[in-house]
Write a protein that holds these residues in place. Structure first.
Motif, PDB file in Angstrom:
ATOM      1  N   ALA A 113       0.820  -1.203   0.000  1.00 38.63           N
ATOM      2  CA  ALA A 113       0.000   0.000   0.000  1.00 38.63           C
ATOM      3  C   ALA A 113       0.851   1.249   0.000  1.00 38.63           C
ATOM      4  O   ALA A 113       1.762   1.402   0.793  1.00 38.63           O
ATOM      5  CB  ALA A 113      -0.913   0.002   1.226  1.00 38.63           C
ATOM      6  N   GLY A 114       0.525   2.156  -0.914  1.00 38.11           N
ATOM      7  CA  GLY A 114       1.147   3.457  -0.924  1.00 38.11           C
ATOM      8  C   GLY A 114       2.550   3.505  -1.460  1.00 38.11           C
ATOM      9  O   GLY A 114       3.135   4.573  -1.571  1.00 38.11           O
ATOM     10  N   LEU A 115       3.147   2.363  -1.789  1.00 34.30           N
ATOM     11  CA  LEU A 115       4.525   2.393  -2.243  1.00 34.30           C
ATOM     12  C   LEU A 115       4.678   3.149  -3.558  1.00 34.30           C
ATOM     13  O   LEU A 115       5.764   3.584  -3.899  1.00 34.30           O
ATOM     14  CB  LEU A 115       5.083   0.980  -2.389  1.00 34.30           C
ATOM     15  N   VAL A 163     -11.324  -4.868  -0.134  1.00 38.61           N
ATOM     16  CA  VAL A 163     -11.011  -5.581   1.102  1.00 38.61           C
ATOM     17  C   VAL A 163     -10.121  -4.727   1.991  1.00 38.61           C
ATOM     18  O   VAL A 163     -10.356  -4.594   3.199  1.00 38.61           O
ATOM     19  CB  VAL A 163     -10.341  -6.931   0.790  1.00 38.61           C
ATOM     20  N   VAL A 164      -9.087  -4.146   1.396  1.00 33.79           N
ATOM     21  CA  VAL A 164      -8.181  -3.293   2.163  1.00 33.79           C
ATOM     22  C   VAL A 164      -8.941  -2.139   2.804  1.00 33.79           C
ATOM     23  O   VAL A 164      -8.750  -1.826   3.983  1.00 33.79           O
ATOM     24  CB  VAL A 164      -7.051  -2.758   1.259  1.00 33.79           C
ATOM     25  N   GLU A 165      -9.822  -1.507   2.035  1.00 33.72           N
ATOM     26  CA  GLU A 165     -10.578  -0.371   2.572  1.00 33.72           C
ATOM     27  C   GLU A 165     -11.439  -0.790   3.758  1.00 33.72           C
ATOM     28  O   GLU A 165     -11.497  -0.089   4.783  1.00 33.72           O
ATOM     29  CB  GLU A 165     -11.456   0.224   1.466  1.00 33.72           C
ATOM     30  N   GLU A 166     -12.098  -1.956   3.635  1.00 34.53           N
ATOM     31  CA  GLU A 166     -12.963  -2.394   4.733  1.00 34.53           C
ATOM     32  C   GLU A 166     -12.157  -2.782   5.963  1.00 34.53           C
ATOM     33  O   GLU A 166     -12.471  -2.366   7.088  1.00 34.53           O
ATOM     34  CB  GLU A 166     -13.812  -3.587   4.288  1.00 34.53           C
ATOM     35  N   LEU A 167     -11.087  -3.556   5.763  1.00 35.03           N
ATOM     36  CA  LEU A 167     -10.286  -3.988   6.901  1.00 35.03           C
ATOM     37  C   LEU A 167      -9.620  -2.811   7.592  1.00 35.03           C
ATOM     38  O   LEU A 167      -9.476  -2.803   8.824  1.00 35.03           O
ATOM     39  CB  LEU A 167      -9.228  -4.989   6.443  1.00 35.03           C
ATOM     40  N   SER A 168      -9.208  -1.826   6.814  1.00 36.58           N
ATOM     41  CA  SER A 168      -8.481  -0.696   7.380  1.00 36.58           C
ATOM     42  C   SER A 168      -9.315   0.090   8.383  1.00 36.58           C
ATOM     43  O   SER A 168      -8.766   0.789   9.248  1.00 36.58           O
ATOM     44  CB  SER A 168      -8.010   0.249   6.259  1.00 36.58           C
ATOM     45  N   ALA A 169     -10.634  -0.020   8.284  1.00 40.48           N
ATOM     46  CA  ALA A 169     -11.504   0.653   9.246  1.00 40.48           C
ATOM     47  C   ALA A 169     -11.432   0.009  10.612  1.00 40.48           C
ATOM     48  O   ALA A 169     -11.800   0.620  11.620  1.00 40.48           O
ATOM     49  CB  ALA A 169     -12.954   0.657   8.739  1.00 40.48           C
ATOM     50  N   GLY A 170     -10.931  -1.254  10.658  1.00 40.41           N
ATOM     51  CA  GLY A 170     -10.793  -1.941  11.931  1.00 40.41           C
ATOM     52  C   GLY A 170     -12.126  -2.268  12.561  1.00 40.41           C
ATOM     53  O   GLY A 170     -13.194  -2.156  11.956  1.00 40.41           O
ATOM     54  N   MET A 171     -12.037  -2.693  13.828  1.00 38.73           N
ATOM     55  CA  MET A 171     -13.243  -3.030  14.592  1.00 38.73           C
ATOM     56  C   MET A 171     -13.092  -2.403  15.965  1.00 38.73           C
ATOM     57  O   MET A 171     -12.722  -3.056  16.927  1.00 38.73           O
ATOM     58  CB  MET A 171     -13.395  -4.542  14.726  1.00 38.73           C
ATOM     59  N   ASP A 172     -13.332  -1.127  16.055  1.00 35.90           N
ATOM     60  CA  ASP A 172     -13.171  -0.393  17.306  1.00 35.90           C
ATOM     61  C   ASP A 172     -14.313  -0.721  18.246  1.00 35.90           C
ATOM     62  O   ASP A 172     -15.440  -0.275  18.070  1.00 35.90           O
ATOM     63  CB  ASP A 172     -13.117   1.107  17.031  1.00 35.90           C
ATOM     64  N   MET A 173     -14.011  -1.539  19.265  1.00 29.04           N
ATOM     65  CA  MET A 173     -15.050  -1.933  20.230  1.00 29.04           C
ATOM     66  C   MET A 173     -14.909  -1.184  21.546  1.00 29.04           C
ATOM     67  O   MET A 173     -15.538  -1.517  22.533  1.00 29.04           O
ATOM     68  CB  MET A 173     -14.968  -3.443  20.487  1.00 29.04           C
ATOM     69  N   SER A 174     -14.056  -0.136  21.542  1.00 27.92           N
ATOM     70  CA  SER A 174     -13.767   0.537  22.806  1.00 27.92           C
ATOM     71  C   SER A 174     -14.995   1.201  23.408  1.00 27.92           C
ATOM     72  O   SER A 174     -15.069   1.390  24.620  1.00 27.92           O
ATOM     73  CB  SER A 174     -12.671   1.589  22.589  1.00 27.92           C
ATOM     74  N   GLY A 175     -15.954   1.556  22.557  1.00 24.23           N
ATOM     75  CA  GLY A 175     -17.099   2.291  23.075  1.00 24.23           C
ATOM     76  C   GLY A 175     -18.176   1.426  23.682  1.00 24.23           C
ATOM     77  O   GLY A 175     -19.073   1.929  24.338  1.00 24.23           O
ATOM     78  N   ASP A 176     -18.086   0.102  23.507  1.00 24.23           N
ATOM     79  CA  ASP A 176     -19.172  -0.738  23.997  1.00 24.23           C
ATOM     80  C   ASP A 176     -18.627  -2.112  24.346  1.00 24.23           C
ATOM     81  O   ASP A 176     -18.817  -3.082  23.640  1.00 24.23           O
ATOM     82  CB  ASP A 176     -20.262  -0.871  22.927  1.00 24.23           C
ATOM     83  N   MET A 177     -17.882  -2.196  25.453  1.00 26.74           N
ATOM     84  CA  MET A 177     -17.258  -3.438  25.851  1.00 26.74           C
ATOM     85  C   MET A 177     -18.039  -4.182  26.919  1.00 26.74           C
ATOM     86  O   MET A 177     -17.724  -5.311  27.259  1.00 26.74           O
ATOM     87  CB  MET A 177     -15.839  -3.159  26.368  1.00 26.74           C
ATOM     88  N   GLU A 178     -19.096  -3.564  27.487  1.00 27.69           N
ATOM     89  CA  GLU A 178     -19.827  -4.194  28.586  1.00 27.69           C
ATOM     90  C   GLU A 178     -20.466  -5.496  28.120  1.00 27.69           C
ATOM     91  O   GLU A 178     -21.131  -5.556  27.089  1.00 27.69           O
ATOM     92  CB  GLU A 178     -20.902  -3.235  29.106  1.00 27.69           C
ATOM     93  N   GLY A 179     -20.204  -6.539  28.882  1.00 29.18           N
ATOM     94  CA  GLY A 179     -20.807  -7.829  28.586  1.00 29.18           C
ATOM     95  C   GLY A 179     -20.134  -8.578  27.464  1.00 29.18           C
ATOM     96  O   GLY A 179     -20.647  -9.605  27.030  1.00 29.18           O
ATOM     97  N   MET A 180     -18.966  -8.083  26.985  1.00 33.49           N
ATOM     98  CA  MET A 180     -18.312  -8.722  25.842  1.00 33.49           C
ATOM     99  C   MET A 180     -17.083  -9.512  26.248  1.00 33.49           C
ATOM    100  O   MET A 180     -16.335  -9.989  25.408  1.00 33.49           O
ATOM    101  CB  MET A 180     -17.921  -7.671  24.797  1.00 33.49           C
ATOM    102  N   THR A 227      -1.970  -4.186  -4.061  1.00 35.26           N
ATOM    103  CA  THR A 227      -2.647  -5.480  -3.889  1.00 35.26           C
ATOM    104  C   THR A 227      -2.679  -6.295  -5.173  1.00 35.26           C
ATOM    105  O   THR A 227      -3.504  -7.197  -5.323  1.00 35.26           O
ATOM    106  CB  THR A 227      -4.094  -5.260  -3.397  1.00 35.26           C
ATOM    107  N   GLN A 228      -1.782  -6.020  -6.112  1.00 37.78           N
ATOM    108  CA  GLN A 228      -1.828  -6.718  -7.393  1.00 37.78           C
ATOM    109  C   GLN A 228      -1.648  -8.229  -7.249  1.00 37.78           C
ATOM    110  O   GLN A 228      -2.203  -9.004  -8.037  1.00 37.78           O
ATOM    111  CB  GLN A 228      -0.764  -6.147  -8.340  1.00 37.78           C
TER     112      GLN A 228
END
Length: 498
Positions: A2-4, A186-203, A143-144
């Motif tokens: 990416a970005g090279l 795929v890269v665009e979707e994965l790069s967003a990550g899965m930020d669960m910091s805002g709702d960790m209760e019960g997880m 990603t070629q």
């Protein structure tokens, strides 16, 4: 990577003083030191879009010579390999010769060892082949590689001592381009990550495999894979949903075949070209004899199945009986399969259904010992480097030593070394995912007389120690061979200095 494409020409742009760059006269000097057969093997590759079909679905992708498997290139140890690449893609490209200890200016890493081959342009790679074995080539541009820009390179040994009757070169790949989306999506979707910091209760105790949508946005995740687990890989098996797995460019509905006869010893040269998938490979009901990993011989081991991380190669022998047998590749921790068929005897049809598991003794390259003929000479390290693999699925911020590779400044955080040093690398995986780590331009030896390799599986919380000889001057990338982890920044440079 990416970005090279944003990098400037390494041959002309200002560089930190003291580095042995690809244009340094030492590169040509060391090339002359390599053994020469006096022969030149010339090939031509055309990188271009082409139309094909998979899973009864028409699609357009990119490949070499209009094929889902690039041409099989063959040469012998000591030969000069010249490969001219015609770039008929709508963007720049480059070719990396994976696993080879070759001259630095032919390594094919844009922004580090060469300018991209411009759209419509032509470029010739030329280098001597210093060691026999099973290798491969692929685009090292964004990603070629996750399309069809790859192929096998076999360097034959004129003094081959391994006894076998025939061989089958097998390339395994996980495919999605044109079926469920594109690698860039795929890269665009994965790069967003899965930020669960805002709702960790019960997880507590819930891994990301239990989730079905991005908890920070509430949007369904089209490509992110949930719940792929492998005890063998130490937990999470992969990030990406894969609609079809390929065996020599063929889906399971159209298996590739090899004709043999009872009693034949077949050498399988297995190559994992996938972006996100390890494969467990076996011939159900028959033992495999492992002879090589990443091109180098090992102390032979018997196994019921082998596991290959992305970028790894394994050579195994199988002795044929009097009936057709499948060479089965199961995506480790994921659903699906790919396979080919070896015909032997009068019965050319497979009997029964393909098994869904491959058990028994299962090995990978990290569990093997080097053959005595390729052991590094005993020597204490004169240079030590510690590499910690860092990042998480939450932020998709994969890196080395907490640093994500910056293509605009590729030498930031570089690991310095000098010619003729014995380099010891201590690599610790601080993440919850496994990483197949690859080193360009060298092979290393795993600790305790382990195998000679260029790509090794590093499991979560595992530490791998290896040594290599600093005998190939230049600037050499090291990175995770999960294409999406590398895109996110899990890369660095081993930098030779004067």
């Amino acid at each position: 990577m990416a970005g090279l494409t944003a990098c400037s020409d390494p041959a002309t742009s200002p560089q930190p003083s003291g580095r042995i760059l690809p244009t340094d006269p030492l590169i040509a000097e060391y090339e002359k030191r390599r053994a020469s057969s006096g022969a030149t093997v010339a090939n031509r590759l055309s990188a271009a879009p082409f139309k094909t079909s998979l899973q009864d679905q028409s699609l357009t992708t990119w490949g070499y010579d209009n094929s889902l498997n690039g041409p099989l290139l063959r040469a012998k140890t000591g030969d000069l390999l010249n490969v001219t690449v015609d770039n008929d893609l709508p963007e720049g490209t480059s070719v990396h010769w994976h696993g080879l200890a070759l001259r630095n200016d032919a390594d094919g890493v844009q922004g580090v060892t060469q300018e991209p081959i411009a759209a419509g342009g032509t470029y010739t790679y030329g280098f001597r082949l210093s060691h026999p074995g099973t290798y491969w080539y692929h685009s090292h541009f964004d990603t070629q590689r996750e399309r069809a820009l790859y192929g096998a390179l076999i360097v034959e040994d004129p003094n081959e001592t391994l006894d076998y009757d025939q061989e089958w070169v097998v390339i395994l790949d996980d495919w999605l381009d044109g079926i469920t989306g594109t690698p860039e999506e795929v890269v665009e979707e994965l790069s967003a990550g899965m930020d669960m910091s805002g709702d960790m209760e019960g997880m507590e105790g819930m891994d990301h495999g239990s989730m079905s949508e991005d908890s920070s946005s509430g949007m369904p995740m089209k490509h992110m894979l949930m719940g792929a687990e492998s005890d063998y890989l130490g937990g999470d098996a992969g990030d990406v949903k894969i609609p079809v797995h390929l065996f020599n460019g063929r889906p399971p509905a159209e298996p590739d075949t090899l004709d043999g006869k009872p009693g034949d010893r077949v050498r399988l040269r297995l190559i994992n070209a996938a972006g996100d998938t390890a494969y467990r490979v076996g011939v159900p009901g028959q033992e495999l004899t492992i002879t090589h990993t990443d091109g180098f011989p090992v102390q032979p081991r018997q196994a019921d199945a082998v596991v290959l991380g992305m970028g790894e190669r394994l050579d195994v022998l199988v002795t044929l009986g009097d009936q057709a047998v499948p060479v089965l590749a199961l995506p480790e921790g994921k659903t699906g399969h790919s396979y080919g068929i070896i015909h032997a005897g009068s019965n050319t049809a497979l009997s029964g259904q393909l098994p869904q598991t491959l058990g028994g003794t299962v090995l990978d390259g990290s569990r093997l010992k080097a053959h005595e003929s390729v052991l590094l000479a005993p020597r204490d390290p004169t240079r030590n480097h510690e590499l910690r693999l860092t990042g998480s699925m939450a932020d998709y911020d994969w890196g080395i030593n907490g640093r994500r590779f910056d293509p605009a400044n590729p030498f930031d955080g570089a690991f310095k070394l000098r010619l003729d040093e014995r380099v010891r690398v201590t690599m610790t995986n601080d993440t919850d995912m496994w990483h197949p780590m690859h080193l360009h331009g060298h092979t290393f030896q795993l600790a305790d007389n382990g195998a000679r390799k260029d790509t090794v599986i590093v499991k979560p919380r595992q530490t791998i120690v290896f040594d290599f000889e600093a005998d190939n001057p230049g600037q050499w990338l090291t990175h995770c061979h999960n294409a999406y982890h590398a895109e996110a920044g899990m890369m660095g440079v081993f930098s030779y200095i004067h």
